[in-house]
Structure formats: structure tokens, C-alpha cells
Design an enzyme around this catalytic site. Sequence first.
Site, PDB file in Angstrom:
ATOM      1  N   SER A  52       0.851  -1.186   0.000  1.00  8.75           N
ATOM      2  CA  SER A  52       0.000   0.000   0.000  1.00  8.75           C
ATOM      3  C   SER A  52       0.885   1.234   0.000  1.00  8.75           C
ATOM      4  O   SER A  52       2.043   1.170   0.409  1.00  8.75           O
ATOM      5  CB  SER A  52      -0.902   0.015   1.244  1.00  8.75           C
ATOM      6  OG  SER A  52      -0.157   0.340   2.409  1.00  8.75           O
ATOM      7  N   ASP A  53       0.337   2.364  -0.443  1.00  8.57           N
ATOM      8  CA  ASP A  53       1.046   3.607  -0.187  1.00  8.57           C
ATOM      9  C   ASP A  53       0.846   3.951   1.286  1.00  8.57           C
ATOM     10  O   ASP A  53       0.090   3.283   2.004  1.00  8.57           O
ATOM     11  CB  ASP A  53       0.544   4.728  -1.100  1.00  8.57           C
ATOM     12  CG  ASP A  53       1.614   5.779  -1.375  1.00  8.57           C
ATOM     13  OD1 ASP A  53       2.519   5.944  -0.528  1.00  8.57           O
ATOM     14  OD2 ASP A  53       1.551   6.437  -2.420  1.00  8.57           O
ATOM     15  N   TYR A  54       1.505   4.986   1.738  1.00  6.92           N
ATOM     16  CA  TYR A  54       1.551   5.353   3.147  1.00  6.92           C
ATOM     17  C   TYR A  54       0.130   5.530   3.708  1.00  6.92           C
ATOM     18  O   TYR A  54      -0.547   6.501   3.399  1.00  6.92           O
ATOM     19  CB  TYR A  54       2.349   6.647   3.282  1.00  6.92           C
ATOM     20  CG  TYR A  54       2.717   7.065   4.681  1.00  6.92           C
ATOM     21  CD1 TYR A  54       3.967   6.756   5.212  1.00  6.92           C
ATOM     22  CD2 TYR A  54       1.838   7.789   5.463  1.00  6.92           C
ATOM     23  CE1 TYR A  54       4.325   7.169   6.484  1.00  6.92           C
ATOM     24  CE2 TYR A  54       2.185   8.203   6.735  1.00  6.92           C
ATOM     25  CZ  TYR A  54       3.432   7.888   7.242  1.00  6.92           C
ATOM     26  OH  TYR A  54       3.785   8.299   8.504  1.00  6.92           O
TER      27      TYR A  54
END
Length: 761
Positions: free
Chosen positions: A302-304
Site C-alpha cells: 500500500s502507499d503510506y
Amino acid sequence: MHDGSISRRAALLGIGLASAWAASPVRALLRSADTRTAPAFVEALIARMTIAEKAGQLSLMSAAWGGGNAAALNPPSGSDFPQQIEDAVAGRLTGVFNGNGARMALAMQTAVMERSRLKIPLLFAADVIHGHRTVFPMPVAEAATFEPAIAEATARIAAFEAAGAGIDWTFAPMVDVSRDQRWGRAAEGAGEDVLLNRLFAAARVRGFQGNDLASPDTMMACPKHLVAYGAAEAGLDYNSVDLSERTLREVYLPPFEAAYAAGAMSTMASFNEIAGIPSTANDWLLTTVLREEFGFAGIVVSDYTSDEELVAHGFAADRREAAKLALLAGVDLSMQSNLYTSYLPDLVASGEVPMAVVDRSVRRILTVKAMLGLFEDPFRRISVAREAQRSRLPRNLAVAREAARKSIVLLENRDNLLPLAKTGRIALIGPFAGSKADCNGPQCVYADNADAVDLATGVRAAIGERASVTVTPGTGIEDALPGGIDAAVAAANAADVVVLAIGEGTAMAGEAQSRTDIRIPEPQQALAEAVAATGTPIVVVLKNGRAMALHGAVRDAQAILVTWFLGSETGHAIADILFGDHAPSGRLPVSFPYESGQQPYYYDRKATGRPAPVSTERPSYRTYWRTVPNAALWPFGHGLTYGKVAYSAPSIPATMGWNGSVEVAATVTNTGRRSCEELVQLYIRDRAASVTQPVRKLKAFRKVWLAPGAREIVRFTLRRDDLLFRGRTLEATVEPGDFDVWIAPSAQDEGAYGVFRLEPA
């Protein structure tokens, strides 16, 4: 906050653990399997793991002991480094990112190898976007070289430095096609063209990963952000995206395909939604397209906190449901939100998430760790001594200077003001004239701005004692300086030439730096107008992370250099071009518009049913704005040289057989008095097709070196596969008919033009 020290005991343990590791049970399992094809030891590990340990292997956290600018880029959830070590030992995380180099990695890996139950090595990741300690030009700047080999070389050096600091994995390259210059992250990509993005995506993956992921000199690449993040509405970061599947497949997915084909073993899901489905929970994207169509076998991160953000999107009811939706869609690794650690045990116990799905993601993570060589030697990239030995080596700084020099684009050079003589009185004016702070640019975790070569230093090094140089800021980046303009005007009046260093500061580009107006900030524009009124010749040296809409004295300056954010060797590289020690060879990878309101603007647009000619004429009821043409002020591919290149004698056969090919050619001649390097570009247009096609589409390009008076015939070969487009069913197809061909210096230049006809089978 951890004070940065590391105990003697931990250091000694790190040195001694290599031999202890050789006798460990997991090491024995490793020897029994080929980790690249049949990781039997991974299955044995999974069988021994608790659900809590499995959830931990799917959880990545920002380092509590962060490196450099890490906290500003990605704030850690806490600063208790001893507690984070205990979390690692307990199996509650698979690794950390943006940590404090080899010393931090040594402390963490030592603790895990000594005290954890299963002794599964940690994975260390980082944002190494355009260099580690040696900083290279921003990716959009490197794209201006039109030399993918440059990007491969700089990525190779970045991996060499970062791997020496204990980093196994970088969150790069960004391969988002960027067609709206209001979007700040345009700085991280390769511009607006699909072909250029494909070539640079593959080159950067090859550079980061090398020929062997297990090498202590390489690190794993992570193409991001899957997908269409660069198409955010209004150029507003994190905003919604609503595109047809056709546009996804024609524009935004091809660079990812190229990156995976080059061997990338990880990828990152994007923040944005597409047509109402956030990417982090889009099973069609992350499973059907990525896994089944593209054959991707690596890990999806996932992104942040983008998995947690499914709640804010209004897609998940709560964090627990967000964890379920993300994992089931195909997100293997949760970054920073800690959702999987918090909720997967209960989701599995309730039957909402099958254990087989959890095991599948754990299997992918462990297999990638094996490919990185971490099971063979958990300390293979961790060496405090090696970290220092690899940092900012002279040969790598030389590459940084070359890359920076080749990234510079000469937009205008009226009356041949450039190159400048190394004599006389030179006034460096503007907020970037003598500042180191904005050389490196955004997205630099580990670089020290104090190490960068600023413009004044580079100019003085180039001219020695032969000319006088004054440095006057004149204004701040976004705020005026009291008396600044008066001082700048005095400096300009006393000079033979002004080098006006203006544009965007680091804080104006990159993530979360969307702009509604991509003009020069008002205080700098006022400075430019006042300096221009003196009548002293001006060379604008533009610092920018995106295409800009230039106006007034900036647009009308005798010479304009686009210098982007060039990194460690900024000043030396600009001086190389200013004084003619090297000729400018960069070309625009993004179109510079007349006005901000043209965004999104890109060269390979559709004609519409009422196309307007590129002219000052305003015919009624055509596709144009009231005040500007439907064109770029400086188009994609544009860039001048210190020579003068003419295109002539097109050679374009009348027909191409259905299974044949055609060789198209043009003669390029340097009619100027200085040698130059010309980027010859090949564009085509399918005049009539069952799905409308762009007004032009880049198909190939080639650089040629031309001495004064020299000419060269530049040839390209086109085959039927080069004419393919996605038909009405989205399958690749091509149809007989006429094709326009341009061999030209830009996407708007006529160059050498012709037409051929593709004959039916």
C-alpha cells in the site's frame, strides 16, 4: 528520540551473527530449496508461524530512528526505537523504511537474528527517488535527456550507495504519466509521453536491481503508483480519478507493464480512486490486471496508510473492514497503518479472510526476502564502514554532473546571447543565485543540502579570475525582501549580463504541492520586470519541478535555460552550459503552456471535430481558447542547441505492405557555427481509424552529433506493429489507411513531413 548511538555489544553481535546464522534452522531449510523457483523453506516457515506472526510479516512501518529528512516526508508513528526493536523481535513487523542507515539496520537485524523465535530477517526500505547521498536530477529532469541509459546509470549508483547503507528496497521509480502540470508530483516522473515513460521506467528498474537482486550492490525497485495517480482531477494531489478503461490501458498502464517486464518484483498501489474504486481495494486492478494479465509475481505494498484511507474515501465502514478489503483485493503489505497486525487475527478467526489468502501474501513477502539474499545472509547490505566508503565518490559525482548537464533545456537564445564569455561583469540575481538549499529538490531523505554545488560556486569555478561576479538575491522565493529589488537593479546596471536564477523552491514541488497557478511567484516576477527595465541582457536560469507558464520579462528574456532541480552538481552543470564548455542537449518531456488554465495539456491530444490550426488566427467555432492557441508555447520535445539545425529531404515511401516495413528518413544539417547534438524525433498520425487517434504520437527518437556545416541522413524503420492501437474491443489492432509522418525537432514542428499508406492484407 533515539540519540543515534549503537552499543559495542550490538556491533559485535552483528559481526558474529553471520557464523551463528549459518547454523540456524531457517538457514538449513534455505539450503534445501531453490528460492527462485521452489521455495520449500518458505512453506516450512509458514507452517510454523502463528497468525499474529503472519500479520507482522505483512506490516511495514516507518523507522522510529529516522534518517535525514525522513520525518518531514513520512512522519513516524513514534520515536521509541527500543520499542520498535521489541516489535521486530516479537514478529510484529516485516521491516521499516526511511531509517537511519547501516547503524540502525545493524541494531535491528542483530536483535531479530539473536532473539526472535523464527529469525526471519527484516527488510529495510527507503525513498531513494533520485539519489542517496549523491543526488541526481529529479526524474522529470532526467527524462529531458531523452537518454534512458542516463537514468539506468544514476539508478545503478543510487542502489550502490543505498545498498551500502543497509537498504534492500526503494520506493521508486514513479512511472505515473503526468499530463497536468499543476500536480506537484510531476517532478518525480518522466513527463507526458507514454513511450518516454515506458523507456525510463524499464531503465530505472534495471539500474536499481541490476542483474541479481541478491547482490549487496543492488536493491529492489518498486514502480508506483498503480494506477493513474498522475490523472488526479484538477492536478490536486490524492484527488479522485475518473477515466475510461481505454485511457488506462493506452496511457497509464503501459509504463507499469514495461517496469514489470524489466524485472520489478514489487509495486505500490496508488492513493487515488478510479471510477469510485480506490486502488488499494481494487481487485480488478491488483489481481485481474496485475497478476493474471501482466503475470506479476512480486509483492504489492500500500502507499503510506492508503489502506486505512479506505475509510476516509467512504469505501470501508471502519479500519477493520479496510484491512479485509485491502488484503482480499491483493495488497500484500500494509504500510504504516498497522491494520493487518491489528485486525487480521480476528478476520481469520471469523472466517471473513481465508487463511489461504494470508498465507499467499506471506509467501510472496518471504520469497522476495529470499530473492534479496536476506535468508542467505541477513547482513549482506549492512556495513557501517561500507556505508561511508560508498558515499559521494568522485566518479559518481562526475556522473551526477553529466546527468545534470544533459538535463538542461535551452528554450530561447535570441541573438545568440549564449554561451557567455568568461570575461566582463556578471550579475547573478535571484533567490537561487547563491543558495544551496534548493539544489537537490524534493524527495531527498539522505542528502545534505550543504554538500550541493550552488550556482555562484559553479560559475566562479568555471571563470576563475577572468570575470567579476556579484550575487544578489533580490527577493525570497515567495516573499519579497526589503530593499531587495533596489539592490538587484543596482547590480544589473553595473553588469554586462544578468543571470537571473528564479523559479520554484523545493517546497513548491513534489508530493502535496499542487498549484492552481504555475507561473513564477509574484515577488520573483516583480524582480524580473525591474531587472529587465535596466536593459542589461538577461539569461533566465529557471528552477522548476514541472512545466511552467512564463510571462512578461521572464518569457521575453534573451535566453532561457530550464534547469529543473539538478542535484549535487547543480552549479557546475549549469556553468558548463552557460559558458559553452558543453552544448545544451536536453529537450522538454512536458509541454510548457501559454497559460496555467490550459492544464491538463499534452501534445498527443485528440483533434476534435472542430480542430483549430496552430496560428494567431481565431476562426469561429473552433477548438481554441479566447486568448491563446490550442498549442504549447514551448512544446514537448523542444530544445535549442548552440548550433542551428535544419530538416530537409524527407524520404518516405508511398506504401507499406501489410506484413512489411518502411524506412523513413530525413537530412539534418547544422548550419550554425558551433557543434551541437540534435534530438531527431519521429511522430506519426493515423488519419482515419475506427477509434480516433492523437494528432501526433512519438514513435522513436535518435540523438546525432553535428559539427558546423555537417549533415546526416537520419533513418527510422516503421513496421505494422508500430501502428497498432486499441480497437473498439480494447484489443490491439491496426487498419489499412494513410499515416502522416513527421521527422522533426518537436511535437509541434513540421520538420520533414510525408505520408504513406498501409496496404490491406
